[in-house]
Design an enzyme around this catalytic site. Sequence first.
Site, mmCIF file in Angstrom:
data_model
loop_
_atom_site.group_PDB
_atom_site.id
_atom_site.type_symbol
_atom_site.label_atom_id
_atom_site.label_comp_id
_atom_site.label_asym_id
_atom_site.label_seq_id
_atom_site.Cartn_x
_atom_site.Cartn_y
_atom_site.Cartn_z
ATOM 1 N N ASP A 8 0.786 -1.253 0.000
ATOM 2 C CA ASP A 8 0.000 0.000 0.000
ATOM 3 C C ASP A 8 0.818 1.303 0.000
ATOM 4 O O ASP A 8 0.489 2.249 0.743
ATOM 5 C CB ASP A 8 -0.960 0.017 1.200
ATOM 6 N N LYS A 86 -7.070 -5.112 -2.761
ATOM 7 C CA LYS A 86 -7.803 -5.579 -1.570
ATOM 8 C C LYS A 86 -8.697 -4.480 -1.011
ATOM 9 O O LYS A 86 -8.519 -3.302 -1.337
ATOM 10 C CB LYS A 86 -6.802 -6.027 -0.510
ATOM 11 N N CYS A 127 -2.238 -2.590 7.544
ATOM 12 C CA CYS A 127 -2.092 -3.537 6.433
ATOM 13 C C CYS A 127 -0.769 -4.293 6.439
ATOM 14 O O CYS A 127 -0.724 -5.448 6.017
ATOM 15 C CB CYS A 127 -2.353 -2.822 5.114
HETATM 16 C C1 VGL Z 1 -4.761 0.870 5.800
HETATM 17 C C2 VGL Z 1 -6.199 1.945 7.234
HETATM 18 C C3 VGL Z 1 -7.222 1.822 6.337
HETATM 19 C C4 VGL Z 1 -3.376 0.381 5.520
HETATM 20 C C5 VGL Z 1 -5.775 0.717 4.895
HETATM 21 O O1 VGL Z 1 -3.004 0.274 4.328
HETATM 22 O O2 VGL Z 1 -2.643 0.102 6.485
HETATM 23 N N1 VGL Z 1 -4.983 1.485 6.975
HETATM 24 N N2 VGL Z 1 -7.001 1.216 5.169
#
Ligand code: VGL
Length: 180
Positions: A8, A86, A127
Amino acid sequence: MKGLLVVDVQNDFCPGGSLAVPGGDKVVPVLNSLMKNFPVVVASKDWHPHQTVHFTKWPVHCVHNTKGAEFHPDLESERIQQVFLKGTGNKDDGYSAYEATNLDLARYLKEKGIDELYVAGLATDYCVRASALDSVKNGFKTYLITDAIAAVDLKAGDGEAAIEEMKKAGVTLVHSGDIA
Ligand code: VGL
Ligand code: ZN
């Protein structure tokens, strides 16, 4: 065989993004110098629909096909061989890269002969944590690259607690400079 999972590293999690992680962009140069050492480099993307229960817990972020969901512009994303999407449903958080809906990450890595997976990216306490824990569960020898992660830290210490939890689960901590 070693694989690298870049979790991410997207605009919305970097400074200026809607769910900016403090120091999120600092992971980019570290990852750029690491990617060339790995025969297999994959990444996950948080890839949400416009409306999802996930946005009752978080500001709107990483809506699919938006600028905020793109990789950080400095990330050498041409080195990424496959992207796993995801959080694509309206009811799931999709914190783990193993919950990707476009492709099965565990199966992909196994087909490539990966037995050791190095995990890095954003965010340590969500994540990255979920992906590293699932990586252990899926039977990979799992490493966390401690200088290529950054935490949301909603509560001070969340990132540190997540690292502790990963360690307890069998994840090995490693510094980027110590990866051969
Ligand atoms: C994430 C909060 C909400 C992450 C994703 O990538 O860690 N954190 N969505
Ligand atoms: Zn999200």
